[in-house]
Design an enzyme around this catalytic site. Structure first.
Site, short mmCIF file in Angstrom:
data_model
loop_
_atom_site.label_atom_id
_atom_site.label_comp_id
_atom_site.label_asym_id
_atom_site.label_seq_id
_atom_site.Cartn_x
_atom_site.Cartn_y
_atom_site.Cartn_z
CE1 TYR A 130 -10.61 -2.86 -4.81
CE2 TYR A 130 -10.13 -4.46 -6.53
CZ TYR A 130 -10.58 -4.17 -5.26
OH TYR A 130 -11.02 -5.18 -4.43
CB THR B 105 2.71 5.40 -23.34
OG1 THR B 105 2.52 5.15 -21.94
CG2 THR B 105 1.53 6.18 -23.87
NE ARG C 71 0.84 11.12 -9.06
CZ ARG C 71 1.29 12.35 -9.05
NH1 ARG C 71 0.49 13.34 -9.34
NH2 ARG C 71 2.54 12.60 -8.77
CE LYS D 113 0.95 3.80 -9.82
NZ LYS D 113 -0.20 4.13 -9.05
N GLY E 40 1.65 -5.02 1.30
CA GLY E 40 0.75 -5.74 0.39
C GLY E 40 0.13 -4.85 -0.66
CB CYS F 90 0.20 -0.27 -5.95
SG CYS F 90 -1.47 -0.37 -6.59
NE ARG G 237 -6.20 -6.38 -5.95
CZ ARG G 237 -6.31 -5.35 -6.79
NH1 ARG G 237 -6.19 -5.54 -8.07
NH2 ARG G 237 -6.54 -4.13 -6.33
N1 SAJ Z 1 1.91 0.19 4.91
C1 SAJ Z 1 2.72 0.02 6.03
N2 SAJ Z 1 3.10 1.12 6.72
C2 SAJ Z 1 2.73 2.37 6.34
C3 SAJ Z 1 1.94 2.55 5.20
C4 SAJ Z 1 1.55 1.42 4.50
O1 SAJ Z 1 3.07 -1.11 6.41
O2 SAJ Z 1 3.12 3.32 7.04
C5 SAJ Z 1 1.51 -1.00 4.15
C6 SAJ Z 1 -0.01 -1.19 4.08
O3 SAJ Z 1 -0.49 -1.88 5.20
C7 SAJ Z 1 -0.15 -1.97 2.80
C8 SAJ Z 1 0.97 -1.40 1.93
O4 SAJ Z 1 1.87 -0.78 2.80
O5 SAJ Z 1 0.09 -3.34 3.02
C9 SAJ Z 1 0.51 -0.43 0.87
O6 SAJ Z 1 -0.47 0.45 1.40
P1 SAJ Z 1 -0.51 2.01 1.09
O7 SAJ Z 1 -1.65 2.58 1.83
O8 SAJ Z 1 0.82 2.60 1.34
O9 SAJ Z 1 -0.67 2.08 -0.48
P2 SAJ Z 1 -1.71 1.46 -1.55
O10 SAJ Z 1 -1.06 0.26 -2.16
O11 SAJ Z 1 -3.07 1.33 -1.00
O12 SAJ Z 1 -1.73 2.67 -2.60
C10 SAJ Z 1 -0.51 3.14 -3.16
C11 SAJ Z 1 -0.50 4.68 -3.08
N3 SAJ Z 1 0.83 5.18 -3.42
C12 SAJ Z 1 1.47 6.03 -2.61
O13 SAJ Z 1 1.03 6.40 -1.55
C13 SAJ Z 1 2.79 6.52 -3.11
C14 SAJ Z 1 -1.56 5.24 -4.03
O14 SAJ Z 1 -1.47 6.66 -4.06
C15 SAJ Z 1 -1.37 4.66 -5.43
O15 SAJ Z 1 -2.36 5.15 -6.32
C16 SAJ Z 1 -1.50 3.16 -5.33
O16 SAJ Z 1 -0.46 2.67 -4.49
C17 SAJ Z 1 -1.38 2.56 -6.72
O17 SAJ Z 1 -2.42 2.25 -7.31
O18 SAJ Z 1 -0.27 2.50 -7.23
#
Ligand code: SAJ
Length: 421
Positions: A16, A128, A162, A214, A265, A268, A336
Site C-alpha cells: 500500500y 534504522t 504518512r 510516526k 481498524g 496502522c 485488515r
Molecule cells: N476512525 C474513527 N473515527 C474517526 C476517524 C477514524 O473511528 O474519526 C477509524 C476508521 O474507521 C478506521 C481507523 O479509525 O477504522 C483508522 O482510520 P484513519 O482514517 O484514521 O487512519 P488510517 O489507518 O487509514 O491512516 C492513518 C493515518 N494517520 C493519521 O491520520 C495520524 C495516515 O496518515 C497514516 O499514514 C496511516 O495511518 C499509516 O500508514 O500509518
C-alpha cells in the site's frame, strides 16, 4: 523539481505504500525497480496492473510500466537509493522486524559507495540504526553511518510514510515529511530523494525522533478516536445524540472531536500505539487505555446487535441481520484489522440469526465468513435492507449514501457511524 543525481531507485516492498511511492517516483523520470517477494504481485505490476485499490493508481502504474520507468522484480538490483517499505507487524507484545531484516539483507550485495538506504516502515525507535549495523556486518568493505560520527560512504535514514489510504497519490506529493538521518549528511541525502516528488516541507531531524514521530501521530489519532468512542457510550446511557453533541462542540474554535465508530481498524492506528507501549510500558498509561477503549468498541456494538436479535426473536421471526460494510474504513478495499469484519464474524457464529452482508469492495465473502451457514453476500445494499429485520451500519462507504430513511422503516437500526442520526 531539482535534479537529485539519483537516477535509479530500488523500492523493496510493493504494498500500500511501496507501490504508490515507486509509481510516483517513476512518473518523475526516475528509473524504479520495485521488489516484492510475491510472484503474482510482480507479474501483475509488470503487466501494468495493480493488486490494491487506490484512486488513480492503476492508470499511473500502467503508464510507468509502459514507459519503461517502472519494472517489478523478485530480487533487488543495483541502484543509487534503496527504499524499504515492508510490513512491521506487532506480535506477542513486540514489533516483528523480520521483514525489515530480510529486506535489508536482500539489498546488501547491491550496495556501492555513495548509495542511500531509507526505511519507511513504521518501526520502534532504534530500528534504522539496527539496519546500518546489519549492513556494516554484511558489507565490511563499505562505511555505514554511526551516530555522532561523520565518516561514512553509505547513507541511512528513516522517513515515515504518512499518507491516508484513499488519498495516497495526493498525500504522497502534498504532505510534509519528517526525515531522520543517522547523521546530518544522511538526512541531507534523503532530502534529495524526497525532493524528487514531494511538494510538502521536508523536515530534518534525528533518526530516533523521526521513528517516534510516526508512532506519535497515529497514537494521537487513536487517543482522539477513543475519546469519541467513549463519548458515544456515555451519550447512549444518558439518552443524548452523540453526533449532534460532537457537531455542536466542534463549533468551539479550539475543539475538534473525531467521530465514534465500531472500533479502530487498519494496520496502522490500531497497531502503532502498541509500539510505544512496548517501548515504555510504565509511562504509556493514556496510550494503552485508548487502545483498550477502542478495542472494546466492537464488543459494545455486538451487545446492541444481540439485544436487537432478542427483540426480533420475541416477535416470532428468525432474524435476518443486514450488515453494511466490512472494510476497516469508508471507501477502501482493505479489511485488515477491521472491527466491522470482526463484528460480522461474531454474528456469523450465532445460529439464532441469518446475516446478509453488503460490501461494495468485496467480490466474494472473505474466507472467515464464506464457510459459515446462514451468511450471504448481497451486492445490492437496498435488497439486503429490504429482507432484513435488523440493519447494522458499520462502514459509511460512499455507495451507502443512497440508502433512504424510508427503507429503514419498521427495522431495528444500529448505526455505528451516525449516517442516519
Ligand atoms: N476512525 C474513527 N473515527 C474517526 C476517524 C477514524 O473511528 O474519526 C477509524 C476508521 O474507521 C478506521 C481507523 O479509525 O477504522 C483508522 O482510520 P484513519 O482514517 O484514521 O487512519 P488510517 O489507518 O487509514 O491512516 C492513518 C493515518 N494517520 C493519521 O491520520 C495520524 C495516515 O496518515 C497514516 O499514514 C496511516 O495511518 C499509516 O500508514 O500509518
Amino acid at each position: 523539481m531539482r535534479d537529485s543525481g539519483l537516477k535509479t531507485i530500488c523500492v523493496v516492498g510493493l504494498g500500500y505504500i511501496g507501490l504508490p511511492t515507486a509509481v510516483v517516483m517513476a512518473s518523475r523520470g526516475v528509473l524504479v525497480i520495485g521488489v516484492d517477494v510475491c510472484r503474482e504481485v510482480v507479474a501483475k505490476i509488470n503487466r501494468g496492473e495493480i493488486h490494491i485499490v487506490e484512486p488513480d493508481l492503476d492508470a499511473l502504474t500502467a503508464r510507468a510500466v509502459q514507459n519503461g520507468m517502472l519494472r517489478a522484480s523478485g530480487v533487488p538490483a543495483a541502484a543509487d537509493a534503496f527504499v524499504i517499505a515492508v510490513p512491521t507487524p506487532f506480535h506477542g507484545g513486540k514489533a516483528d522486524l523480520t521483514y525489515v531484516h530480510s529486506a535489508t539483507a536482500s539489498i546488501a550485495a547491491f550496495l556501492k559507495a555513495g548509495d542511500l538506504v531509507v526505511l519507511e516502515s513504521t518501526s520502534p525507535p532504534g530500528t534504522t540504526e539496527g539496519i546500518a549495523v546489519q549492513l556494516a556486518a554484511l558489507r565490511p568493505d563499505l562505511r555505514l553511518p554511526v551516530p555522532g560520527e561523520t565518516d561514512c560512504n553509505v547513507y541511512v535514514a528513516y522517513c515515515p510514510e504518512r499518507v491516508l489510504p484513499g488519498r495516497v497519490l495526493v498525500e504522497l506529493v502534498e504532505n510534509d515529511r519528517v526525515i531522520g538521518g543517522i547523521t546530518p549528511e544522511c538526512s541531507a541525502r534523503a532530502e534529495e530523494l524526497y525532493r524528487i516528488f514531494c511538494r510538502g516541507s521536508l523536515l530534518k531531524t534525528g533518526v530516533r525522533t523521526a521513528e517516534m514521530c510516526k508512532l506519535t501521530e497515529n497514537s494521537f489519532r487513536d487517543v482522539g478516536i477513543a475519546f469519541a468512542n467513549e463519548l458515544s457510550i456515555i451519550c447512549e446511557k444518558l439518552g443524548i445524540n452523540v453526533w449532534e453533541l460532537i457537531r455542536l462542540a466542534n463549533h468551539h474554535p479550539r475543539v475538534n472531536i473525531l467521530q465514534p465508530g465500531p472500533g479502530v481498524g487498519g494496520h496502522c492506528i490500531a497497531v502503532d500505539p502498541w509500539f510505544i507501549v512496548a517501548a515504555a510500558p510504565e509511562e504509556s498509561r493514556l496510550i494503552r487505555t485508548a487502545r483498550e477503549v477502542n478495542d472494546a468498541k466492537p464488543t459494545y456494538v455486538l451487545e446492541k446487535i444481540k439485544a436487537a436479535i432478542a427483540g426480533a426473536r420475541a416477535a416470532g421471526a428468525k432474524p435476518k441481520v443486514a450488515v453494511l460494510g466490512l472494510a476497516f474504513k469508508p471507501d477502501v478495499d482493505d479489511f485488515r484489522e477491521s472491527p466491522s469484519l470482526q463484528i460480522a464474524e461474531t454474528i456469523a457464529s450465532w445460529t439464532c440469526c441469518e446475516m446478509l452482508v453488503s460490501e461494495p469492495y468485496a467480490e466474494a465473502l472473505p474466507c472467515s465468513l464464506s464457510g459459515q451457514g446462514g451468511v450471504l453476500l448481497v451486492n445490492n445494499a437496498h435488497e439486503a435492507i429490504r429482507d432484513a429485520h435488523i440493519v447494522v451500519m458499520l462502514v459509511n462507504h460512499r455507495q451507502f449514501g443512497e440508502i433512504s430513511r424510508s427503507e429503514l422503516e419498521g427495522k431495528a437500526v444500529i448505526d455505528t457511524r451516525g449516517v442516519w442520526s
